[in-house]
Scaffold this motif. Sequence first.
Motif, short mmCIF file in Angstrom:
data_model
loop_
_atom_site.label_atom_id
_atom_site.label_comp_id
_atom_site.label_asym_id
_atom_site.label_seq_id
_atom_site.Cartn_x
_atom_site.Cartn_y
_atom_site.Cartn_z
N LEU A 1 -32.77 20.90 32.34
CA LEU A 1 -32.86 19.59 31.71
C LEU A 1 -34.23 19.35 31.09
CD1 LEU A 1 -30.94 17.48 34.36
CD2 LEU A 1 -30.14 18.16 32.09
N ALA A 2 -35.28 19.88 31.73
CA ALA A 2 -36.61 19.77 31.16
C ALA A 2 -36.69 20.45 29.80
CB ALA A 2 -37.65 20.37 32.11
N ALA A 3 -35.96 21.54 29.66
CA ALA A 3 -35.93 22.24 28.37
C ALA A 3 -35.31 21.36 27.30
CB ALA A 3 -35.13 23.54 28.51
N PHE A 4 -34.25 20.67 27.64
CA PHE A 4 -33.63 19.76 26.67
C PHE A 4 -34.58 18.65 26.29
CE2 PHE A 4 -29.71 21.83 27.84
CZ PHE A 4 -28.96 21.74 26.69
N ARG A 5 -35.28 18.11 27.28
CA ARG A 5 -36.20 17.01 26.99
C ARG A 5 -37.35 17.46 26.11
NH1 ARG A 5 -36.40 16.70 32.92
NH2 ARG A 5 -34.58 15.53 33.64
N GLY A 6 -37.80 18.71 26.29
CA GLY A 6 -39.00 19.14 25.59
C GLY A 6 -38.81 20.02 24.38
N LYS A 7 -37.64 20.63 24.23
CA LYS A 7 -37.49 21.64 23.18
C LYS A 7 -36.33 21.38 22.23
CE LYS A 7 -38.31 26.56 22.77
NZ LYS A 7 -39.68 26.38 22.27
N PHE A 8 -35.31 20.70 22.66
CA PHE A 8 -34.14 20.46 21.83
C PHE A 8 -34.28 19.10 21.15
CE2 PHE A 8 -31.05 23.77 23.30
CZ PHE A 8 -31.95 24.45 24.11
N LEU A 9 -35.13 19.08 20.12
CA LEU A 9 -35.53 17.80 19.54
C LEU A 9 -35.31 17.69 18.04
CD1 LEU A 9 -38.95 17.46 21.42
CD2 LEU A 9 -36.81 16.31 22.00
N GLN A 10 -35.25 18.79 17.32
CA GLN A 10 -35.28 18.74 15.87
C GLN A 10 -33.97 19.22 15.25
OE1 GLN A 10 -38.19 21.50 14.28
NE2 GLN A 10 -38.00 22.81 16.07
N PRO A 11 -33.74 18.88 13.97
CA PRO A 11 -32.52 19.36 13.31
C PRO A 11 -32.43 20.88 13.36
CG PRO A 11 -33.60 17.67 11.99
CD PRO A 11 -34.56 18.02 13.10
#
Length: 235
Positions: free
Chosen positions: A136-146
């Motif tokens: 979940l930390a990966a989603f919060r920090g890395k899955f952010l841009q188009p």
Amino acid sequence: MIVERAYAHVASYEEREWPWSVPCVRELLAEGLRFTAPVTFLVGENGSGKSTLVEALAEGFGLDSWGGSHDWRYASHRAKSVLGQRIRFDPAPRGRRMISSWSARKGFFLRAETALDALEREGFAPGSVSHGEGFLAAFRGKFLQPGLYVMDEPEAALSFSSCLELVGHLDQLVAAGGQVICATHSPLLTALPGADIVEVGEHGMRRVAWHDLALVDHWRRYLADPQSYLRHVLG
């Protein structure tokens, strides 16, 4: 949306050999796979070909087959699969530059079994937390841009409440311009409003409403009466 359709052309192949023996792969060759929503879930039994399909889609977009982003290689010694080499995409209007320019391409392939290792090698260190919390930390920090985000059974490391949080992250990712293609066994994830669900099996591929999914029906009946299932597997 980044891509509207995936397809592959193969001049000739032996239907009894993998991956051409997989019904969903043959349908991809014959008709392609259209994406009609920012989130597409591929569901099906083990061995149905959904993981084969998402891995090939990730490779076709330029993502590492062992997990990672477009501009990084986790297992660069490993050649693309025979199907991944042939995958092509028809871009959506917003994805034309990303598809036409290698340097403009953004995305990530997340495999449950290699996710944390891949993220750590890319410089993202979730720290001393559980596998699920790191996920979940990966989603919060890395899955952010188009970009195009391909996932293979992300629910594997997550509890019920963490899966709910993941649904929220997917919704935010889509709002930021991302597109998601996800293979899953989770009735919780597939309930994401507005998602397109493609059921994979001996029939090939077909679109199914959430409440008509076999996996939803089995979970509903199992939770209502576990013994009706357990009596078939317990001595």
